[in-house]
Structures are given as C-alpha cells and as structure tokens.
Design an enzyme around this catalytic site. Structure first.
Site, short mmCIF file in Angstrom:
data_model
loop_
_atom_site.label_atom_id
_atom_site.label_comp_id
_atom_site.label_asym_id
_atom_site.label_seq_id
_atom_site.Cartn_x
_atom_site.Cartn_y
_atom_site.Cartn_z
N VAL A 69 0.86 -1.18 0.00
CA VAL A 69 0.00 0.00 0.00
C VAL A 69 0.89 1.23 0.00
O VAL A 69 1.75 1.38 0.88
CB VAL A 69 -0.94 0.03 1.22
CG1 VAL A 69 -1.77 1.32 1.22
CG2 VAL A 69 -1.87 -1.18 1.22
N ALA A 77 4.43 4.38 2.85
CA ALA A 77 3.97 3.13 2.26
C ALA A 77 4.20 2.01 3.26
O ALA A 77 4.80 2.20 4.32
CB ALA A 77 4.73 2.83 0.96
N LYS A 78 3.72 0.81 2.93
CA LYS A 78 3.97 -0.35 3.78
C LYS A 78 3.78 -1.62 2.97
O LYS A 78 2.89 -1.67 2.09
CB LYS A 78 3.00 -0.38 4.97
CG LYS A 78 3.54 -1.15 6.17
CD LYS A 78 4.62 -0.36 6.88
CE LYS A 78 5.08 -1.05 8.15
NZ LYS A 78 6.04 -0.22 8.89
N GLY A 79 4.59 -2.62 3.26
CA GLY A 79 4.41 -3.95 2.69
C GLY A 79 4.03 -4.92 3.78
O GLY A 79 4.44 -4.78 4.93
N ASP A 119 10.43 -4.81 9.72
CA ASP A 119 9.19 -4.63 10.47
C ASP A 119 8.91 -5.96 11.14
O ASP A 119 9.74 -6.88 11.10
CB ASP A 119 8.04 -4.19 9.55
CG ASP A 119 6.90 -3.53 10.31
OD1 ASP A 119 5.99 -4.26 10.75
OD2 ASP A 119 6.91 -2.30 10.49
#
Length: 395
Positions: free
Chosen positions: A26, A71-73, A108
């Site tokens: 995202v 953003a982030k995965g 993360d």
C-alpha cells in the site's frame, strides 16, 4: 490530514505461486516520487492492516519533516516457517519496479533488517534503501554512509541501526516524565514486546533509571514490582525474541501474556502487535499514559475509551517514528556514524513533539493524536508550498 479513514494512493495484492501466501503493498502517498515504509510478515496480515500502517508512515514522514511519502508492505505468512525467506524473496522480486524506483523499505514485524538485506542482495541490490540510494549524487558513497551508520557500535554491544527505534520510544517515555514532572527513578513502565523496538525501549529506559516492572513476550508476562534487570533479560532471548524461563531469577513472577495490559505502572508501552489495545481490553489499562511503540497498537474504539478515562495515547507516528526519521537523516547526510549525534537529534526532536502533544492535552484535553495529525498536516502543507518546500536531495 491523513486521518484514519484517508484513502491511499495505491493498493496492490500479490499471491505467491509457490505457497499461496498473500502479500500487500500500500502506497499512501508519494513525495518526490518516493514512499518509505517497512515490510512485515505475520500469519493473518490483512490489507486493512497494511493500509493503516502505510497511513501511519505518511504521518511519520510529515511529522518529522521528511521529504518523502508513506507506504507499507505486508505478507500473510508465518515468519517461523522454513519457506518464509523464499516467500519474502518472491514478494520483493515481483515488486522490483517499485523497489527500484519508488519504495524504500526496511525491517518490520517478522522481518529483521538483516533478512530483507539478504533478499535485496539476492536480487542484485545492495541494501533495502536502494530506491533512495540510487538517486543520490554518489550512490557508492551514500551506500557506505548508510552501512556505516547501521553498523555503528553503541554502548551495550549492540548496533545503532538495531536500537535507534527503541531509543526513540524511550525518549517519548522520558518526555512524558519531563512534561508531567515525574521523577524518573520513581516512574514505572510496562512493555508489551521484547523484540527490536520493545527490547530497545526497555534497555534505554532501564539505563535512564526508570523502573521497568513488567515485560511480555509471546510466552507470557514477566513481572517484578521492584524493577526487572533488563540487560540480563535481553541476554536470555532466543532467535525469536522469547526469554528462556529456565534461567530467570526466582523473584520474577510468571503471569499470563495478556496480564501485561493490566499491569500497575505509570506508562504502558505496547511494542508487539498492531491492535493490541481494543475496545474489549482497554478498560483493563491501569497506566496513566499509553505510548504506541508498535504500529497501530490501539484501535480507534480503544483510544476513544482511554481518552474518555483520562489516559492519553501518544500515537505511533510520533512515538515510534525514530527509526524511520533516523534512516532518512542518515540517507540525507544529516547524521553519520557517530551515535552521539544521532541520539542527540532524536532525543531533542522526540521530546519536543511529546511536550507539544501533552501541552494540548493538559490545557484542553485535546487527544495527542489530534494534535499530532494537525502538526503533520501543517508540515505537509508547508512541504507543498514553493517557498517552504523541502526538496529531496541525497548527497
């Protein structure tokens, strides 16, 4: 402002052809064509979770004045599964166009930094900050600066890149003590999670003289009202961050994992999973303040309940933003391999922001998240005004 219902710029869903695992990227916002945010892996990870995290990253970058978006995965897969590395590798390989050009990622939950760097190396890339490094005036020099900063030893035998996020959380806690004039040595803390973020926070709080009376890992809660010997406990962790119970001192009480929420302590630091505090358990919190070390640690309903009970929540996009902010200060050449410079800058900025959030709370009972979002929006607006915009220039 990037409120909790703000729509992201892009959502992407990936299915692993080998295991069937589902992955998500995202991108909440692009600034200077770049978005930053880590990659997590856990069984049960969802698109809505990754959206929340990407939104939080956008607020972190804005709050700390970084000229990049958020953003982030996320991957729905057990990081302890022996196939996890292959899943992460295929996820990153599929997202190579974003990784090459737009997305700067890092560790993360479930994905330590060394692991994602190994994946990038297998893809022929040097480091997970690749999209930023390749834009620099001298990529080789920037890579050396980044590697030197991440690998800088700090007192205690750890590396700067591994502890800077926890150090920032500790400074948020110490900032609360400052704002409320609590004597540090009489202030008590309970920390949920003893990994990179929670363990680092507990270490630096212990070093500062605060009494860390309880910590929780996946196996349960460890409690000692006189204060735990945090350095000794951290030495008992295994590869998954769980503490060896067979080697604990006899005066450490073993409690159920969820008991950490109800610990009698001045400060509660959820530093493990997202949504740890929910409407169903927020009423158990006995702390005077909650400091979000985990991303999205508190649901909106839980935060509303805590606020109504007079318990402010220092939001994640302030309290745990230290690692993200520092990584970009390093990329931009604003800090280097001297850990004292990095600690000084993060300590100064974190305590100033916590003081601002608590000032509005003390005077008008304005929730810290509201004040923080206003600060982020002001900074974000300044970044788009030609005369005040900060341009991304990586030396």
């Amino acid at each position: 402002m990037a409120a909790r219902n703000a729509e992201p710029l892009m959502r992407l869903i990936w299915t692993d052809p080998v295991t069937g695992a589902t992955g998500y990227l995202v991108v909440h916002s692009l600034v200077s064509g770049i978005a930053t945010g880590g990659t997590r892996m856990r069984a049960g990870c969802t698109m809505s979770e990754v959206e929340d995290l990407a939104r939080g990253m956008a607020n972190k970058t804005a709050t700390f004045g970084l000229p990049v978006g958020g953003a982030k995965g996320g991957i729905d897969f057990d990081p302890k599964d022996e196939r996890a590395f292959g899943v992460l590798e295929r996820f990153c390989e599929f997202l190579r166009p974003w990784i090459d050009n737009h997305w700067v990622t890092a560790e993360d939950l479930g994905v330590p930094q060394h692991l994602i760097d190994e994946v990038f190396a297998k893809l022929g890339l040097d480091q997970s900050y690749h999209a930023a490094i390749r834009r620099s005036a001298d990529p080789a020099q920037t890579l050396r600066r980044v590697q030197a900063g991440l690998g800088t030893p700090v007192p205690g035998g750890l590396l700067l890149g591994d502890v800077i996020g926890g150090y920032g959380v500790a400074q948020a806690c110490l900032g609360v003590a400052d704002a409320w004039e609590w004597p540090v040595e009489k202030t008590t803390v309970a920390v949920q999670g003893i990994g990179t973020m929670g363990g680092g926070a507990a270490w630096y709080l212990h070093e500062a003289g605060m009494r860390v009376v309880a910590v929780a890992d996946a196996a349960g809660t460890l409690y000692r009202p006189e204060g735990l010997d945090i350095p000794a406990l951290l030495d008992l962790r295994d590869a998954y961050g769980e503490i060896d119970r067979s080697r604990l001192p006899s005066d450490v009480q073993l409690l159920p994992r969820d008991e950490i929420v109800a610990t009698e302590a001045d400060i509660f630091v959820p530093a493990a999973i997202s949504y740890a505090l929910r409407a169903a358990n927020q009423g158990e919190v006995k702390a005077k303040v909650v400091i979000e070390a985990a991303n999205a640690a508190t649901t909106p309903d839980a935060e509303a309940g805590l606020t109504a009970r007079g318990i402010p929540v220092i939001p994640d996009f302030v309290a745990n933003a230290g690692a993200a902010a520092w990584a970009w200060w390093l990329l931009l050449g604003e800090v280097g391999a001297d850990h004292t410079d990095s600690f000084l800058r993060l300590r100064t900025e974190m305590r100033a922001k916590v003081a601002l959030l608590l000032s509005s709370w003390n005077l008008d009972r304005i929730a810290p998240r509201t004040t923080g979002l206003r600060l982020a929006e002001t900074t974000r607006s300044d970044a788009t005004t030609p005369e005040t915009a900060r341009v991304l220039v990586i030396p």
